[in-house]
Design a protein around this motif. Sequence first.
Motif, PDB file in Angstrom:
ATOM      1  N   ILE A  16       0.843  -1.201   0.000  1.00 32.04           N
ATOM      2  CA  ILE A  16       0.000   0.000   0.000  1.00 32.04           C
ATOM      3  C   ILE A  16       0.880   1.254   0.000  1.00 32.04           C
ATOM      4  CG2 ILE A  16      -1.653   1.331   1.392  1.00 32.04           C
ATOM      5  CD1 ILE A  16      -2.895  -1.359   2.274  1.00 32.04           C
ATOM      6  N   PHE A 129      -2.790   6.188   8.860  1.00 28.47           N
ATOM      7  CA  PHE A 129      -3.562   4.978   8.585  1.00 28.47           C
ATOM      8  C   PHE A 129      -4.080   4.360   9.883  1.00 28.47           C
ATOM      9  CE2 PHE A 129      -3.576   3.222   4.206  1.00 28.47           C
ATOM     10  CZ  PHE A 129      -3.070   4.347   3.571  1.00 28.47           C
ATOM     11  N   PRO A 172      -9.266   1.768   6.126  1.00 27.14           N
ATOM     12  CA  PRO A 172      -9.762   0.808   5.133  1.00 27.14           C
ATOM     13  C   PRO A 172     -10.393  -0.411   5.786  1.00 27.14           C
ATOM     14  CG  PRO A 172      -7.394   1.300   4.814  1.00 27.14           C
ATOM     15  CD  PRO A 172      -7.799   1.809   6.172  1.00 27.14           C
ATOM     16  N   VAL A 175      -8.354  -4.926   2.657  1.00 26.16           N
ATOM     17  CA  VAL A 175      -7.858  -4.572   1.317  1.00 26.16           C
ATOM     18  C   VAL A 175      -7.510  -5.904   0.645  1.00 26.16           C
ATOM     19  CG1 VAL A 175      -6.205  -3.210   0.016  1.00 26.16           C
ATOM     20  CG2 VAL A 175      -6.991  -2.394   2.277  1.00 26.16           C
ATOM     21  N   VAL A 207      -7.364   2.537  -2.148  1.00 24.67           N
ATOM     22  CA  VAL A 207      -6.674   3.152  -0.998  1.00 24.67           C
ATOM     23  C   VAL A 207      -5.746   4.273  -1.483  1.00 24.67           C
ATOM     24  CG1 VAL A 207      -5.139   2.722   0.968  1.00 24.67           C
ATOM     25  CG2 VAL A 207      -6.810   0.982   0.289  1.00 24.67           C
ATOM     26  N   THR A 211      -6.263   8.129  -0.448  1.00 32.22           N
ATOM     27  CA  THR A 211      -5.168   8.817   0.257  1.00 32.22           C
ATOM     28  C   THR A 211      -4.806  10.109  -0.478  1.00 32.22           C
ATOM     29  OG1 THR A 211      -4.323   6.681   1.011  1.00 32.22           O
ATOM     30  CG2 THR A 211      -2.809   8.551   1.149  1.00 32.22           C
TER      31      THR A 211
END
Length: 234
Positions: A16, A129, A172, A175, A207, A211
Amino acid sequence: MADNGSVLVVGGTSEIGKRIAKQYADQGESVIVTSRDAAKAQAAAKDIGGDSSGIALDLVKPHEIGDALGEVGPVKYLVLVAIERDSNMIDDFNVDGALNLFTMKLVGYAEVIHALRKRLSDDSAIVLFGGLAKERPYPGSTTVTTVNGGVSTMIKSLAIQLAPIRVNAIHPAIVGDSPFWAATPPEVLEAFRVRTPLGRLVEIDDVVHATSFLLENKAVNAVNLNLDGGWLAM
Ligand SMILES: NC(=O)c1ccc[n+]([C@@H]2O[C@H](COP(=O)([O-])OP(=O)(O)OC[C@H]3O[C@@H](n4cnc5c(N)ncnc54)[C@H](OP(=O)(O)O)[C@@H]3O)[C@@H](O)[C@H]2O)c1
């Protein structure tokens, strides 16, 4: 270097984090990614390409974070992605695991921002996060739930203290294409998918996009963005 500094991704060796970094490197931004291991960070920077570099930083050693960031110049966007997961039940409480995760996200994330304070400009933006264990605990999520809740409140304090720098958090759901879930039996992920109104799990591309939105939209501040395809609504 881009206007007002680099894009710094703490935890930039996660898939990520790497994909967030790559998006900005592909746009011509100067990007710095971190790992606990300098060679791993540099290898990730090589994969990311463009004007990228890698540095070593360990969030569970918060007293060393200032020195680890010593060579970093002005920072335009800061993304705090890093985690070391902790599965912890209150009936079998693991103090070391709890201290590790609390230190990483609640002390380490804050110390990174403190250390970079004078290198942030009014146009800078920060994304932390968290995750949806803050809303939906699961067996073993004692510390993860607590830490994600902490992230969701920390951003509000930071947004006030750092104003007009914007500080947001992304939370999230699973994922589905992130490596963490690769070894999970398909039926487990399928159980989540069928309870997601979208009909599919969140993906890394989602994601990265979310972001960027949190970093770039000039009016989004002190927001906890649940990225779940509607899962929480079910
Ligand atoms: N994947 C999901 O489904 C999901 C769902 C909800 C929320 N999230 C959140 O999304 C973020 C990324 O998740 P992910 O699955 O991509 O994570 P991941 O693949 O496990 O990557 C973790 C990252 O954290 C770094 N890290 C670990 N311990 C560290 C330490 N002590 N100090 C500094 N860096 C450290 C690792 O770097 P090195 O190993 O190279 O040091 C790596 O870059 C996390 O904050 C997680 O809570 C993920």
